[in-house]
Design a protein around this motif. Structure first.
Motif, PDB file in Angstrom:
ATOM      1  N   ASP A  82      58.058  55.103  61.637  1.00  3.41           N
ATOM      2  CA  ASP A  82      58.562  56.298  62.322  1.00  3.41           C
ATOM      3  C   ASP A  82      59.948  56.051  62.904  1.00  3.41           C
ATOM      4  O   ASP A  82      60.837  56.911  62.832  1.00  3.41           O
ATOM      5  N   ILE A  83      60.136  54.870  63.490  1.00  5.97           N
ATOM      6  CA  ILE A  83      61.433  54.541  64.077  1.00  5.97           C
ATOM      7  C   ILE A  83      62.498  54.422  62.989  1.00  5.97           C
ATOM      8  O   ILE A  83      63.636  54.881  63.153  1.00  5.97           O
ATOM      9  N   TRP A  84      62.123  53.810  61.857  1.00 10.77           N
ATOM     10  CA  TRP A  84      63.067  53.673  60.740  1.00 10.77           C
ATOM     11  C   TRP A  84      63.474  55.048  60.206  1.00 10.77           C
ATOM     12  O   TRP A  84      64.651  55.308  59.968  1.00 10.77           O
ATOM     13  N   GLU A  85      62.504  55.939  60.032  1.00  7.37           N
ATOM     14  CA  GLU A  85      62.802  57.260  59.493  1.00  7.37           C
ATOM     15  C   GLU A  85      63.693  58.061  60.436  1.00  7.37           C
ATOM     16  O   GLU A  85      64.500  58.883  59.997  1.00  7.37           O
ATOM     17  N   ALA A  86      63.546  57.827  61.742  1.00  7.72           N
ATOM     18  CA  ALA A  86      64.333  58.593  62.713  1.00  7.72           C
ATOM     19  C   ALA A  86      65.781  58.137  62.782  1.00  7.72           C
ATOM     20  O   ALA A  86      66.645  58.881  63.254  1.00  7.72           O
ATOM     21  N   ALA A  87      66.067  56.933  62.317  1.00  7.89           N
ATOM     22  CA  ALA A  87      67.428  56.396  62.414  1.00  7.89           C
ATOM     23  C   ALA A  87      68.304  56.943  61.287  1.00  7.89           C
ATOM     24  O   ALA A  87      67.852  57.069  60.142  1.00  7.89           O
ATOM     25  N   PRO A  88      69.569  57.278  61.574  1.00  3.52           N
ATOM     26  CA  PRO A  88      70.483  57.769  60.524  1.00  3.52           C
ATOM     27  C   PRO A  88      70.715  56.696  59.452  1.00  3.52           C
ATOM     28  O   PRO A  88      70.876  55.516  59.771  1.00  3.52           O
ATOM     29  N   LYS A  89      70.732  57.116  58.187  1.00  2.71           N
ATOM     30  CA  LYS A  89      70.955  56.183  57.071  1.00  2.71           C
ATOM     31  C   LYS A  89      72.390  56.304  56.578  1.00  2.71           C
ATOM     32  O   LYS A  89      73.034  57.350  56.717  1.00  2.71           O
ATOM     33  N   PHE A  90      72.846  55.215  55.997  1.00  2.00           N
ATOM     34  CA  PHE A  90      74.203  55.214  55.447  1.00  2.00           C
ATOM     35  C   PHE A  90      74.224  56.068  54.179  1.00  2.00           C
ATOM     36  O   PHE A  90      73.381  55.894  53.293  1.00  2.00           O
ATOM     37  N   PRO A  91      75.175  57.012  54.062  1.00  2.00           N
ATOM     38  CA  PRO A  91      75.197  57.935  52.901  1.00  2.00           C
ATOM     39  C   PRO A  91      75.701  57.249  51.635  1.00  2.00           C
ATOM     40  O   PRO A  91      76.880  57.317  51.293  1.00  2.00           O
ATOM     41  N   ASP A  92      74.810  56.611  50.925  1.00  2.00           N
ATOM     42  CA  ASP A  92      75.184  55.855  49.721  1.00  2.00           C
ATOM     43  C   ASP A  92      74.271  56.303  48.587  1.00  2.00           C
ATOM     44  O   ASP A  92      73.140  55.828  48.445  1.00  2.00           O
ATOM     45  N   ILE A  93      74.759  57.229  47.745  1.00  2.00           N
ATOM     46  CA  ILE A  93      73.906  57.813  46.709  1.00  2.00           C
ATOM     47  C   ILE A  93      73.645  56.843  45.567  1.00  2.00           C
ATOM     48  O   ILE A  93      72.713  57.026  44.788  1.00  2.00           O
ATOM     49  N   ASN A  94      74.465  55.808  45.436  1.00  2.00           N
ATOM     50  CA  ASN A  94      74.296  54.862  44.331  1.00  2.00           C
ATOM     51  C   ASN A  94      73.354  53.720  44.676  1.00  2.00           C
ATOM     52  O   ASN A  94      72.974  52.941  43.808  1.00  2.00           O
ATOM     53  N   ALA A  95      72.984  53.598  45.954  1.00  2.00           N
ATOM     54  CA  ALA A  95      72.134  52.485  46.371  1.00  2.00           C
ATOM     55  C   ALA A  95      70.699  52.722  45.917  1.00  2.00           C
ATOM     56  O   ALA A  95      70.229  53.857  45.831  1.00  2.00           O
ATOM     57  N   GLU A  96      69.995  51.624  45.600  1.00  2.00           N
ATOM     58  CA  GLU A  96      68.613  51.716  45.150  1.00  2.00           C
ATOM     59  C   GLU A  96      67.656  51.969  46.312  1.00  2.00           C
ATOM     60  O   GLU A  96      66.561  52.482  46.107  1.00  2.00           O
ATOM     61  N   GLU A  97      68.020  51.571  47.512  1.00  2.00           N
ATOM     62  CA  GLU A  97      67.179  51.819  48.678  1.00  2.00           C
ATOM     63  C   GLU A  97      68.059  52.162  49.879  1.00  2.00           C
ATOM     64  O   GLU A  97      69.247  51.855  49.904  1.00  2.00           O
ATOM     65  N   GLN A  98      67.451  52.790  50.855  1.00  2.00           N
ATOM     66  CA  GLN A  98      68.197  53.228  52.024  1.00  2.00           C
ATOM     67  C   GLN A  98      68.682  52.034  52.837  1.00  2.00           C
ATOM     68  O   GLN A  98      68.011  51.009  52.938  1.00  2.00           O
ATOM     69  N   ARG A  99      69.868  52.212  53.416  1.00  2.00           N
ATOM     70  CA  ARG A  99      70.428  51.159  54.259  1.00  2.00           C
ATOM     71  C   ARG A  99      70.959  51.786  55.555  1.00  2.00           C
ATOM     72  O   ARG A  99      71.246  52.970  55.623  1.00  2.00           O
ATOM     73  N   ILE A 100      71.075  50.934  56.568  1.00  2.00           N
ATOM     74  CA  ILE A 100      71.578  51.389  57.871  1.00  2.00           C
ATOM     75  C   ILE A 100      72.793  50.574  58.253  1.00  2.00           C
ATOM     76  O   ILE A 100      72.960  49.423  57.827  1.00  2.00           O
ATOM     77  N   ASP A 101      73.649  51.188  59.079  1.00  2.00           N
ATOM     78  CA  ASP A 101      74.802  50.457  59.592  1.00  2.00           C
ATOM     79  C   ASP A 101      74.444  49.866  60.956  1.00  2.00           C
ATOM     80  O   ASP A 101      73.299  49.946  61.415  1.00  2.00           O
ATOM     81  N   VAL A 102      75.427  49.288  61.617  1.00  2.00           N
ATOM     82  CA  VAL A 102      75.161  48.584  62.864  1.00  2.00           C
ATOM     83  C   VAL A 102      74.703  49.533  63.975  1.00  2.00           C
ATOM     84  O   VAL A 102      73.850  49.185  64.800  1.00  2.00           O
ATOM     85  N   ASP A 103      75.231  50.762  63.988  1.00  2.00           N
ATOM     86  CA  ASP A 103      74.824  51.714  65.017  1.00  2.00           C
ATOM     87  C   ASP A 103      73.346  52.067  64.890  1.00  2.00           C
ATOM     88  O   ASP A 103      72.617  52.135  65.888  1.00  2.00           O
ATOM     89  N   SER A 104      72.900  52.306  63.673  1.00  2.00           N
ATOM     90  CA  SER A 104      71.491  52.620  63.463  1.00  2.00           C
ATOM     91  C   SER A 104      70.609  51.415  63.767  1.00  2.00           C
ATOM     92  O   SER A 104      69.484  51.559  64.269  1.00  2.00           O
ATOM     93  N   PHE A 105      71.112  50.222  63.463  1.00  2.00           N
ATOM     94  CA  PHE A 105      70.352  49.003  63.774  1.00  2.00           C
ATOM     95  C   PHE A 105      70.116  48.894  65.287  1.00  2.00           C
ATOM     96  O   PHE A 105      69.002  48.600  65.743  1.00  2.00           O
ATOM     97  N   ILE A 106      71.176  49.134  66.046  1.00  2.00           N
ATOM     98  CA  ILE A 106      71.041  49.059  67.509  1.00  2.00           C
ATOM     99  C   ILE A 106      70.064  50.120  68.005  1.00  2.00           C
ATOM    100  O   ILE A 106      69.244  49.869  68.893  1.00  2.00           O
ATOM    101  N   GLN A 107      70.138  51.309  67.408  1.00  2.00           N
ATOM    102  CA  GLN A 107      69.211  52.377  67.807  1.00  2.00           C
ATOM    103  C   GLN A 107      67.769  51.966  67.546  1.00  2.00           C
ATOM    104  O   GLN A 107      66.892  52.153  68.402  1.00  2.00           O
ATOM    105  N   ILE A 108      67.503  51.399  66.360  1.00  2.00           N
ATOM    106  CA  ILE A 108      66.138  50.977  66.015  1.00  2.00           C
ATOM    107  C   ILE A 108      65.671  49.877  66.958  1.00  2.00           C
ATOM    108  O   ILE A 108      64.536  49.892  67.460  1.00  2.00           O
ATOM    109  N   TYR A 109      66.542  48.916  67.207  1.00  2.64           N
ATOM    110  CA  TYR A 109      66.182  47.793  68.077  1.00  2.64           C
ATOM    111  C   TYR A 109      65.801  48.302  69.470  1.00  2.64           C
ATOM    112  O   TYR A 109      64.807  47.870  70.069  1.00  2.64           O
ATOM    113  N   ARG A 110      66.579  49.238  69.975  1.00  5.43           N
ATOM    114  CA  ARG A 110      66.317  49.756  71.321  1.00  5.43           C
ATOM    115  C   ARG A 110      65.090  50.660  71.352  1.00  5.43           C
ATOM    116  O   ARG A 110      64.363  50.699  72.348  1.00  5.43           O
ATOM    117  N   ASP A 111      64.852  51.406  70.266  1.00  2.07           N
ATOM    118  CA  ASP A 111      63.643  52.235  70.211  1.00  2.07           C
ATOM    119  C   ASP A 111      62.388  51.375  70.259  1.00  2.07           C
ATOM    120  O   ASP A 111      61.392  51.737  70.901  1.00  2.07           O
TER     121      ASP A 111
END
Length: 577
Positions: A117-146
């Protein structure tokens, strides 16, 4: 030169494919930029980020996976240790490489669904060519704090549970104490389940306190006097017994000495009695360390405290005198010797005026068939009349309908003293007031009724350009009938008119909800409301309810005070015409 940061982000403004601006300098766009410190900066142009580019400097530094959620710099370092070459991180990396999160998931402290749930709530990096979703440092901090917030909430819940347990323990102790007191009550009460003053004094707990001088006889007498009595008697029931013990407990506090708890009387302020000494001597005795006197220091002036306790001087009167005297330099609540002398004189002058009035009054002592009656002038009553005269202002509505809070407080204090004075027929007759004692025409002098203040009258019929002009209550009593008529004056220039309310009245014996003592109520049942050419039934006229049922708390030959049966601060003061 050694860098502590793992990642440095530089904001650049895109100028096209061939060039970009880097810290204000125009550079050619190249896939790789070599720095003078041997670090590599990777540059990637992405169509989703034409106005922002991230550069990552790969540097060696000591890493730690355990950082505080509020340490943003440390979280950036942690992220940089496990992010990919694009400065991003996948969900799998977050779960398996960040040891703190991995451990929480492994031991079950953090549930998989919570993490998802926490992962889904975090903004993902807009990369249409990537095989899986990725997050930047801001989203990482958000997940860590959540995730950190989840465990903070758990700690708060534990604290609430602990506090609840403590409250429950306290409640259980109080219930045990009350049950013990109820058992004690049964051992000292009479067959009617009541306890006399003598029986209470002989209770071992009280007797021991009295014998050891830990409880004074005057303190006991005062608490007994204030304890509600059983209706129709001077004895107390179990509720009165519990109330007495609450008052008794308030005299003592628990002091701990090496795991021992002993009752100790609250520290009493030493009193200084002047015995006609000049104010300068009194000031020297009660002044604080700064050689000044504040309201707290006045508590050491014994003569003044006696005046307050006996009702000769009201607390609000003292407060008003104190506030009107200039304060010592550098303070707003302290008096120097000159200011204290001014206060002393103001108090002294108040009693000199009373003495002059008493000297001019004719105190008549008459022998009658029933004994000796003393006609004594009531100082509280006189002060009430003086107050009403002083606030008589044409710019304000009469009868206190626009009184200030301070004025209301002063009247309530004066009335409280008046009700205890010896000339009060309610006290003299033990509430056995007759219809003839109350019958007559009575003018309303003052009221604190919120209903009348809201409606600006009793009837509520004041027009927009009108003004309440006063109220007279006419009580008629005969052998068979008891009629009431209210005559309310509404001033509206040429259109002024009277509102007359007619109905029935009676006196009813009752028990006060607040004191438990016997009381007498004036019960009015309105029938008709007449004004101008109009006449209407009054049974549903809500504004009249303010005076339909009131306790008579003071009565003499020319003054009557009544209080609301559910609100003792709602008073009506009448003067007999």
């Amino acid at each position: 030169m050694k860098f502590n940061l793992q990642v440095l982000y530089f904001a650049i403004t895109y100028r096209g494919v061939d060039s970009f601006t880097f810290f204000g300098q125009k550079r050619s766009s190249v896939p790789q930029y070599s720095t003078s410190i041997g670090s590599t900066c990777h540059f990637k142009v992405d169509e989703f980020q034409k106005n922002r580019y991230n550069f990552q400097l790969q540097m060696s530094a000591d890493q730690t996976n355990f950082v505080k959620a509020d340490d943003g710099e440390a979280l950036q370092e942690l992220f940089s240790s496990y992010c990919d070459k694009d400065g991003l991180m996948t969900k799998n990396t977050l779960k398996t490489e960040i040891s703190v999160i991995k451990e929480l998931l492994d031991v079950g402290d953090l549930l998989e669904e919570e993490f998802n749930d926490i992962w889904e709530a975090a903004p993902k990096f807009p990369d249409i060519n990537a095989e899986e979703q990725r997050i930047d440092v801001d989203s990482f901090i958000q997940i860590y704090r959540d995730i950190d917030d989840i465990f903070e909430e758990d700690e708060e819940d534990d604290d609430v549970v602990a506090e609840t347990n403590v409250d429950n323990d306290v409640q259980e102790d109080e219930n045990d104490d009350e049950a013990q007191l109820e058992r004690t009550f049964k051992t000292i009460c009479n067959n009617d389940g009541l306890v006399s003053k003598d029986a209470l004094m002989n209770w071992s707990e009280i007797k021991e306190l009295l014998d050891d001088n830990e409880l004074g006889q005057d303190e006991f007498d005062d608490m007994w006097q204030k304890t509600p009595k059983s209706p129709g008697s001077d004895l107390i029931d179990v509720d009165g017994f519990l109330s007495f013990n609450v008052a008794l407990d308030s005299l003592f506090e628990v002091v701990d000495f090496e795991d021992e708890s002993i009752p100790a009387k609250q520290e009493q302020i030493p009193m200084f009695y002047a015995d006609d000494l000049p104010p300068g001597v009194i000031f020297a005795e009660i002044a604080n360390d700064n050689t000044l006197v504040g309201m707290e220091d006045l508590k050491k002036w014994g003569d003044l405290q006696d005046m307050l306790r006996e009702g000769d001087l009201l607390p609000l009167e003292l407060q008003n005198m104190f506030e009107n005297i200039p304060k010592a330099d550098g303070t707003d609540d302290q008096l120097d010797e000159e200011g204290f002398t001014a206060l002393y004189d103001a108090i002294d002058n108040l009693f000199e005026e009373d003495d002059e009035e008493d000297d001019n009054a004719n105190d008549v002592v008459e022998e009658s068939q029933t004994g000796v009656a003393a006609e004594v002038k009531s100082s509280s009553k006189d002060r009430l009349f003086e107050f009403f005269s002083s606030v008589d202002d044409e710019d304000r509505l009469p009868c206190g309908l626009e009184a200030t809070d301070n004025e209301v407080e002063l009247v309530l204090d004066l009335v409280s003293v008046l009700e205890k004075e010896s000339q009060n027929m309610v006290l003299n007759t033990d509430g056995e007031i007759q219809l003839t004692d109350v019958a007559g025409d009575w003018e309303l002098l003052y009221t604190t009724s919120s209903t009348m203040k809201f409606n600006k009258s009793l009837s509520g019929l004041v027009p927009p350009n009108g003004k309440f002009g006063g109220l007279v209550q006419k009580l008629k009593a005969s052998k068979y009938l008891a009629d009431v008529e209210y005559v309310e004056q509404i001033n509206a220039g040429p259109a002024s008119f009277e509102v007359k309310v007619t109905g029935d009245w009676e006196l009813r014996s009752s028990v006060s909800l607040f004191t438990g003592s016997k009381s007498v109520c004036l019960d009015v049942v309105p029938d008709k409301v007449n004004y101008g050419l109009n006449s209407q039934k009054a049974d549903h006229w809500k504004t009249l309810g303010a005076m339909n049922l009131l306790d008579i708390t003071y009565l003499d030959d020319d003054m009557r005070v009544m209080r609301g049966t559910t609100s003792t601060d709602s008073i009506f003061i009448f003067k007999k015409l």
